[in-house]
Write an enzyme that holds these catalytic residues in place. Structure first.
Site, PDB file in Angstrom:
ATOM      1  N   GLY A   1     -43.659 -59.475  21.508  1.00 49.44           N
ATOM      2  CA  GLY A   1     -45.105 -60.130  21.934  1.00 49.44           C
ATOM      3  C   GLY A   1     -45.780 -60.850  20.979  1.00 49.44           C
ATOM      4  O   GLY A   1     -45.213 -61.337  19.946  1.00 49.44           O
TER       5      GLY A   1
ATOM      6  N   GLU B   1     -41.347 -58.031  11.966  1.00 49.10           N
ATOM      7  CA  GLU B   1     -41.082 -58.796  12.762  1.00 49.10           C
ATOM      8  C   GLU B   1     -40.414 -60.289  12.454  1.00 49.10           C
ATOM      9  O   GLU B   1     -39.738 -60.491  13.360  1.00 49.10           O
ATOM     10  CB  GLU B   1     -42.490 -59.076  13.823  1.00 49.10           C
ATOM     11  CG  GLU B   1     -42.935 -57.597  14.475  1.00 49.10           C
ATOM     12  CD  GLU B   1     -44.353 -57.895  14.967  1.00 49.10           C
ATOM     13  OE1 GLU B   1     -44.680 -57.023  15.919  1.00 49.10           O
ATOM     14  OE2 GLU B   1     -45.127 -58.808  14.708  1.00 49.10           O
TER      15      GLU B   1
ATOM     16  N   LYS C   1     -52.844 -64.850  26.302  1.00 51.90           N
ATOM     17  CA  LYS C   1     -52.634 -65.312  25.040  1.00 51.90           C
ATOM     18  C   LYS C   1     -52.142 -66.857  24.737  1.00 51.90           C
ATOM     19  O   LYS C   1     -51.776 -67.189  23.689  1.00 51.90           O
ATOM     20  CB  LYS C   1     -51.199 -64.652  24.349  1.00 51.90           C
ATOM     21  CG  LYS C   1     -51.342 -62.920  24.854  1.00 51.90           C
ATOM     22  CD  LYS C   1     -51.913 -62.230  23.678  1.00 51.90           C
ATOM     23  CE  LYS C   1     -52.066 -60.875  23.864  1.00 51.90           C
ATOM     24  NZ  LYS C   1     -50.749 -60.009  23.854  1.00 51.90           N
TER      25      LYS C   1
HETATM   26  C1  5RP Z   1     -47.589 -56.514  16.425  1.00 54.28           C
HETATM   27  C2  5RP Z   1     -47.699 -57.914  17.091  1.00 54.28           C
HETATM   28  C3  5RP Z   1     -47.799 -57.795  18.760  1.00 54.28           C
HETATM   29  O1  5RP Z   1     -46.723 -58.362  19.213  1.00 54.28           O
HETATM   30  C4  5RP Z   1     -48.868 -58.497  19.221  1.00 54.28           C
HETATM   31  O2  5RP Z   1     -49.987 -57.769  18.707  1.00 54.28           O
HETATM   32  C5  5RP Z   1     -49.190 -58.419  20.830  1.00 54.28           C
HETATM   33  O3  5RP Z   1     -49.447 -57.043  21.163  1.00 54.28           O
HETATM   34  P1  5RP Z   1     -49.743 -56.572  22.549  1.00 54.28           P
HETATM   35  O4  5RP Z   1     -48.316 -56.817  23.258  1.00 54.28           O
HETATM   36  O5  5RP Z   1     -50.123 -54.941  22.408  1.00 54.28           O
HETATM   37  O6  5RP Z   1     -50.632 -57.306  23.340  1.00 54.28           O
HETATM   38  O7  5RP Z   1     -47.526 -59.073  16.599  1.00 54.28           O
HETATM   39  O8  5RP Z   1     -47.660 -56.878  15.100  1.00 54.28           O
END
Ligand code: 5RP
Length: 208
Positions: A80, A101, A119
């Site tokens: 994500g 990540e 987003k």
């Molecule tokens: C974690 C991340 C996640 O991918 C990002 O915060 C998005 O999270 P979500 O899918 O819960 O909105 O970078 O470190």
């Protein structure tokens, strides 16, 4: 939003091929991907995980968690993001998993980013930019970020990363040149990694 995240997570399954070791990110959108992946667990070789929380979900789903050193490079990474610009540059790290990540994104041939429409931004920076720092360097890095970028670093108190480090969230940035800012912030001693994924952006973005 939850439906959009579920759709994005499930649509990423089209990139999963039989026999693959799949790189798996962190967060609520990825949790839907893990649920979908579990239905195909007998046809994949396993997963490389970007966080302890995703490893827990993967194991609970009956998917073997593998070591990147033994199984990289990977054909596919699904993760994500907190923000995504039109060039597929990202802000990540809302879940404090940015360093692992970034390692898996770098080690993967295809990085599929799964997000909901909220987003998407024209310019990165509305979401505070996470930076993972060595604890003893927190103030040093915060001062350097303030002087160098004008952004306002805020210590995410109470959060320790899976690597034993701390997070600064930098508010008030308008990131016109994400590649240059990523490079600049990476030079500050004590910075472990920066939640800007610009030098290695996503290859594909699925908006649920
Ligand atoms: C974690 C991340 C996640 O991918 C990002 O915060 C998005 O999270 P979500 O899918 O819960 O909105 O970078 O470190």
């Amino acid at each position: 939003m939850t439906d959009a995240k579920r759709r994005a997570g499930e649509q990423a399954m089209q990139y999963v091929e039989d026999g693959m070791v799949v790189g798996v990110g962190t967060g609520s959108t990825v949790a839907y991907f893990i649920q979908a992946l579990a239905r195909r667990r007998d046809r994949i070789a396993g997963a490389v995980s970007s966080s302890e929380s995703s490893s827990t979900l993967l194991r609970a789903a009956g998917i073997e968690v593998l070591d990147l050193n033994a199984h990289g490079p990977l054909p596919l990474y699904v993760d994500g993001a907190d923000e995504c610009d039109p060039s597929r540059c990202l802000i990540k790290g809302g879940g404090a998993a940015l360093t692992r990540e970034k390692i898996i994104a770098e080690a993967s041939t295809c990085f599929v980013c799964v997000i909901d429409a909220a987003k998407r931004v024209e310019v990165l920076g509305r979401f505070a930019l996470p930076i993972e720092v060595i604890p003893m360097a927190r103030s040093l890095v915060a001062r350097a970020v303030l002087d160098g970028t004008g952004g306002q670093p805020v210590w995410r108190q109470g959060t320790t990363t899976d690597n034993g480090n701390w997070i600064l969230d930098v508010h008030g940035l308008s990131i016109i040149d994400p590649v240059a800012l990523e490079r600049e912030l990476n030079q500050i001693p004590g910075v472990v990694s920066v939640g800007l994924f610009a030098r290695r952006p996503a290859d594909v973005v699925i908006v649920g």
